[in-house]
Design a protein around this motif. Structure first.
Motif, PDB file in Angstrom:
ATOM      1  N   ILE A  32      49.908  37.140  48.361  1.00 43.40           N
ATOM      2  CA  ILE A  32      48.285  36.573  47.865  1.00 43.40           C
ATOM      3  C   ILE A  32      47.634  37.647  46.863  1.00 43.40           C
ATOM      4  N   ARG A  33      46.732  37.238  45.212  1.00 41.81           N
ATOM      5  CA  ARG A  33      45.961  38.144  44.408  1.00 41.81           C
ATOM      6  C   ARG A  33      44.658  36.970  43.878  1.00 41.81           C
TER       7      ARG A  33
ATOM      8  N   ASN B 241      37.807  31.399  49.583  1.00 46.74           N
ATOM      9  CA  ASN B 241      39.181  31.548  48.607  1.00 46.74           C
ATOM     10  C   ASN B 241      39.873  31.895  49.473  1.00 46.74           C
ATOM     11  N   ASP B 242      40.276  32.855  50.799  1.00 43.35           N
ATOM     12  CA  ASP B 242      40.687  33.466  51.107  1.00 43.35           C
ATOM     13  C   ASP B 242      40.984  31.769  52.373  1.00 43.35           C
TER      14      ASP B 242
ATOM     15  N   GLY C 158      42.049  43.001  46.448  1.00 43.71           N
ATOM     16  CA  GLY C 158      41.766  41.399  46.507  1.00 43.71           C
ATOM     17  C   GLY C 158      40.773  41.038  46.389  1.00 43.71           C
ATOM     18  N   THR C 159      39.430  41.394  45.745  1.00 42.05           N
ATOM     19  CA  THR C 159      38.503  40.662  45.538  1.00 42.05           C
ATOM     20  C   THR C 159      38.451  39.944  44.103  1.00 42.05           C
ATOM     21  N   GLY C 160      38.239  39.267  43.413  1.00 37.14           N
ATOM     22  CA  GLY C 160      38.339  37.992  42.753  1.00 37.14           C
ATOM     23  C   GLY C 160      38.249  36.854  42.369  1.00 37.14           C
TER      24      GLY C 160
END
Length: 293
Positions: free
Chosen positions: A139-140, A127-128, A152-154
């Motif tokens: 970004i989050r 996704n990143d 930032g993980t998820g």
């Protein structure tokens, strides 16, 4: 679509690593605990005959053409982003293509590993990578991974930006090296300013449902999902499912080479591609004329 094969050739002949060592590095990069509970990730095929891993083939999907390529290139391991084994196999025969792929891995002593949603959630993951098509102000994750120490993980990503829809489409096409389908929201046009973008590689209709964003980027969604987003003020950009994921392999290949300290040759499949392509439209006037009777 990736053209050609990418490899890391820091060493004239790769010394190789034990399969357990390669798997350990893969799990350190993206812990399997990040994956969705419904997913089937990790080492899916461990060959009976143990041998050092000297060549690794990266692919988004392990199709039969990719399997043939793996055998021809004499790799010892395949990392397939999507797990070829998802539902339990009750038999391994020649009548089904997925069973034939599994049989080929076993017959050629090729290990198979699949990371799937653990790579999606990982900081610096799929996704990143997809988010890099957007000019990012912030970004989050859409859904943070609680209990994870890496920021930032998820699941998914929500981006603040300042681009027009036409700029975003152009940047996205350049980033994925492929066509993009555009479903404009009611009241939007190519010059509409986008301040928020939702991201979900693959099939993002359910994860992105209900978010407040000017535009969303994903691989695929249904006709009725598109209408729902469009009538709620969100323009949708669709890349085709695997085109929203495949480009990450180019970024991951050198990373994996570093993790393995150059002991393995890392290849990116030449045969892996999205099953959907955009056909060239043929006009009636361009059709061949019938001979006069």
């Amino acid at each position: 679509m990736l053209r050609g094969v990418t490899s890391l050739r820091k060493m004239s002949s790769s010394s190789g690593r034990k399969l357990t060592a390669v798997v350990k590095e893969l799990e350190n990069f993206a812990p399997l605990s990040l994956a969705e509970k419904w997913d089937n990730v990790g080492l899916l095929i461990e060959p009976h005959n143990e041998r050092d891993v000297k060549k690794i083939l990266l692919t988004n999907d392990l199709t039969e053409p990719v399997m043939k390529e793996a055998v021809e290139k004499q790799v010892e391991m395949i990392i397939s982003y999507h797990p070829p084994i998802f539902k339990p196999l009750t038999r391994i025969t020649k009548s089904n293509w997925k069973e034939r792929v599994v049989a080929a891995c076993l017959a050629n002593s090729i290990a198979l590993y699949s990371p799937h949603t653990s790579w999606d959630k990982k900081t610096g993951g799929v996704n990143d990578w997809l988010a890099q098509s957007v000019t990012i102000k912030s970004i989050r994750p859409l859904i943070p991974e609680f209990g994870c120490t890496e920021p930032g993980t998820g699941s998914g990503r929500l981006i603040e930006t300042n681009m027009t829809i036409s700029q975003l489409v152009e940047a996205l096409q350049h980033h994925i090296e492929n066509d993009v389908h555009v479903a404009l929201a009611v009241g939007h046009d190519s010059k509409t300013l986008v301040r928020t973008v939702g991201i979900c590689a693959g099939s993002g209709g359910s994860l992105l449902r209900g978010i407040q964003a000017d535009t969303i980027i994903t691989g695929e969604m249904s006709h009725h999902e598109l209408l729902e987003f469009n009538h709620n003020g969100t323009t949708v950009l669709l890349c085709n499912h695997s085109n929203s994921e495949r480009g990450f392999l180019r970024m991951f290949a050198p990373k994996l080479g570093e993790l393995l300290q150059g002991a393995c040759q890392i290849l990116i499949s030449e045969k892996d591609q999205d099953p959907l392509v955009t056909a060239v439209r043929v006009s009636v006037s361009a059709a061949p004329k019938q001979a006069q009777q």
